[in-house]
Design a protein around this motif. Structure first.
Motif, PDB file in Angstrom:
ATOM      1  N   ASP A  95       0.829  -1.199   0.000  1.00 60.07           N
ATOM      2  CA  ASP A  95       0.000   0.000   0.000  1.00 60.07           C
ATOM      3  C   ASP A  95       0.870   1.258   0.000  1.00 60.07           C
ATOM      4  O   ASP A  95       0.548   2.249  -0.666  1.00 60.07           O
ATOM      5  CB  ASP A  95      -0.924  -0.003   1.213  1.00 60.07           C
ATOM      6  CG  ASP A  95      -1.943   1.118   1.164  1.00 60.07           C
ATOM      7  OD1 ASP A  95      -2.794   1.095   0.247  1.00 60.07           O
ATOM      8  OD2 ASP A  95      -1.877   2.029   2.005  1.00 60.07           O
ATOM      9  N   ARG A 146       2.137   1.689  -3.485  1.00 61.71           N
ATOM     10  CA  ARG A 146       1.069   2.070  -4.405  1.00 61.71           C
ATOM     11  C   ARG A 146       0.715   3.548  -4.289  1.00 61.71           C
ATOM     12  O   ARG A 146       0.379   4.199  -5.292  1.00 61.71           O
ATOM     13  CB  ARG A 146      -0.177   1.217  -4.126  1.00 61.71           C
ATOM     14  CG  ARG A 146      -1.368   1.506  -5.027  1.00 61.71           C
ATOM     15  CD  ARG A 146      -2.565   0.632  -4.666  1.00 61.71           C
ATOM     16  NE  ARG A 146      -2.984   0.823  -3.289  1.00 61.71           N
ATOM     17  CZ  ARG A 146      -3.761   1.822  -2.871  1.00 61.71           C
ATOM     18  NH1 ARG A 146      -4.184   2.732  -3.746  1.00 61.71           N
ATOM     19  NH2 ARG A 146      -4.101   1.910  -1.601  1.00 61.71           N
ATOM     20  N   THR A 147       0.801   4.085  -3.094  1.00 63.03           N
ATOM     21  CA  THR A 147       0.314   5.448  -2.855  1.00 63.03           C
ATOM     22  C   THR A 147       1.415   6.502  -2.818  1.00 63.03           C
ATOM     23  O   THR A 147       1.133   7.674  -2.544  1.00 63.03           O
ATOM     24  CB  THR A 147      -0.468   5.489  -1.528  1.00 63.03           C
ATOM     25  OG1 THR A 147       0.362   5.000  -0.465  1.00 63.03           O
ATOM     26  CG2 THR A 147      -1.724   4.641  -1.619  1.00 63.03           C
ATOM     27  N   ASN A 148       2.653   6.123  -3.087  1.00 63.41           N
ATOM     28  CA  ASN A 148       3.756   7.078  -3.049  1.00 63.41           C
ATOM     29  C   ASN A 148       4.593   6.989  -4.318  1.00 63.41           C
ATOM     30  O   ASN A 148       4.983   5.889  -4.725  1.00 63.41           O
ATOM     31  CB  ASN A 148       4.660   6.815  -1.842  1.00 63.41           C
ATOM     32  CG  ASN A 148       4.018   7.210  -0.536  1.00 63.41           C
ATOM     33  OD1 ASN A 148       4.164   8.332  -0.069  1.00 63.41           O
ATOM     34  ND2 ASN A 148       3.265   6.282   0.055  1.00 63.41           N
ATOM     35  N   VAL A 182       2.842   9.055   5.089  1.00 62.56           N
ATOM     36  CA  VAL A 182       1.741   8.668   4.210  1.00 62.56           C
ATOM     37  C   VAL A 182       0.507   8.536   5.070  1.00 62.56           C
ATOM     38  O   VAL A 182       0.560   8.602   6.294  1.00 62.56           O
ATOM     39  CB  VAL A 182       2.037   7.330   3.504  1.00 62.56           C
ATOM     40  CG1 VAL A 182       3.196   7.460   2.543  1.00 62.56           C
ATOM     41  CG2 VAL A 182       2.294   6.219   4.504  1.00 62.56           C
ATOM     42  N   SER A 183      -0.615   8.343   4.433  1.00 59.22           N
ATOM     43  CA  SER A 183      -1.863   8.175   5.168  1.00 59.22           C
ATOM     44  C   SER A 183      -1.766   6.992   6.106  1.00 59.22           C
ATOM     45  O   SER A 183      -1.257   5.931   5.747  1.00 59.22           O
ATOM     46  CB  SER A 183      -3.019   7.972   4.201  1.00 59.22           C
ATOM     47  OG  SER A 183      -4.192   7.615   4.903  1.00 59.22           O
TER      48      SER A 183
END
Length: 312
Positions: free
Chosen positions: A250, A253-255, A306-307
């Motif tokens: 994750d 994927r998000t960075n 990140v979140s």
């Protein structure tokens, strides 16, 4: 004798091109990397453009390493390496993910920073990305290449930038990027990881070659009896580390950029995640808690963060 027969059988299967598609041959070769091995590590510097450069001592080491297939799907094979130190000690070592026709890669820049790059479609077709991870499943390097199966030889080659190797990480500061020339090929008794590496000082977008080196990591199959404790340890820990992989996936994927702190409050990321794993096993945590707690730790080491939303 049995281990040699098994290895030769796997190689013989690879040679039957008429019975296997190219993708099947590739998968068989990658899966042949798994097994119980004695590994020897040998490195020697061979060249420097600086005539005053003093070559560093050759490096030699060895260990017993179990490479176990942790995940498998038609276009992805995950192999976890574990070092069997003794009958009561094991180290979760590096991990390699093999992904077929992957459209993106994490490219190493410098200073514990990786950047996501998109690959051109014509550079992806029929090729495998090998993603190599640290002991805590944080990134190390990724590279792309084609498995070839010609004249009984089964090999894969690539070039990739990476951080300093562990054998020099705390000993050298004259270079900050290792450009790996990777050549993996199967042998009669296991496989060889042959390297032609360049040690590079990277600064402000310019690269200076410090030296070159030759490396051989030879994996020779041995009896599984030396790995009894490693197998017990992994059976207890593998569910936790599967959850940690989900968290990292994750993050990736998000960075578009991953930058990791080396230490926080005197502790490395691997210290924290290994301690968490022991606690998870002892207290029999559920998967959701593993992911939540691992994410909290990883986020602290990510510069910019990140979140921290729960991973589904």
């Amino acid at each position: 004798m049995n281990k040699l027969i098994l290895t030769l059988s796997a190689i013989a299967c690879l040679g039957t091109a008429s019975a296997q598609s190219k993708l099947d041959q590739d998968r068989t070769a990658i899966k042949a990397l798994a097994g119980f091995y004695k590994v020897t590590f040998d490195y020697a510097e061979t060249f420097s453009p600086d005539t005053a450069y003093k070559f560093h001592d050759r490096y030699h080491s060895w260990g017993n390493e179990w490479a176990v297939i942790a995940e498998e799907s038609p276009k992805k094979i995950v192999i976890q390496h574990l070092l069997a130190i003794s009958d009561s000690m094991v180290i979760k070592h590096w991990r390699e993910d093999w992904v077929y026709e992957e459209p993106t890669m994490l490219a190493y820049d410098k200073d514990n920073t990786w950047k996501k790059v998109k690959l051109a479609p014509n550079n992806v077709k029929g090729r495998w990305v090998q993603k190599v991870y640290q002991v805590d499943d944080s990134p190390r390097y990724e590279s792309i290449g084609t498995w070839t199966h010609v004249d009984g030889r089964h090999q894969w080659q690539s070039v990739s930038d990476s951080p300093l190797p562990r054998r020099e990480y705390t000993k050298r500061n004259d270079y900050n990027v290792l450009r790996r020339g990777n050549n993996i090929y199967l042998t009669q008794t296991g496989w060889m990881f042959e390297q032609d590496n360049k040690k590079i000082a990277r600064n402000e977008g310019t690269d200076k070659l410090i030296s070159e080196e030759k490396g051989h990591e030879e994996f020779t199959k041995i009896d599984a009896k030396a790995f009894a404790y490693a197998q017990t340890w992994w059976n207890e820990q593998k569910a936790y580390w599967a959850d940690v992989r989900v968290v990292w996936d994750d993050v990736f994927r998000t960075n578009s950029t991953i930058k990791l702190a080396n230490k926080l409050e005197g502790k490395s990321l691997y210290d924290k995640l290994f301690t968490l794993g022991d606690q998870s096993v002892k207290e029999n945590w559920a998967s959701a808690k593993n992911k939540s707690e691992a994410r909290k730790i990883i986020d602290k080491y990510l510069n910019g963060g990140v979140s921290t939303a729960a991973v589904k």
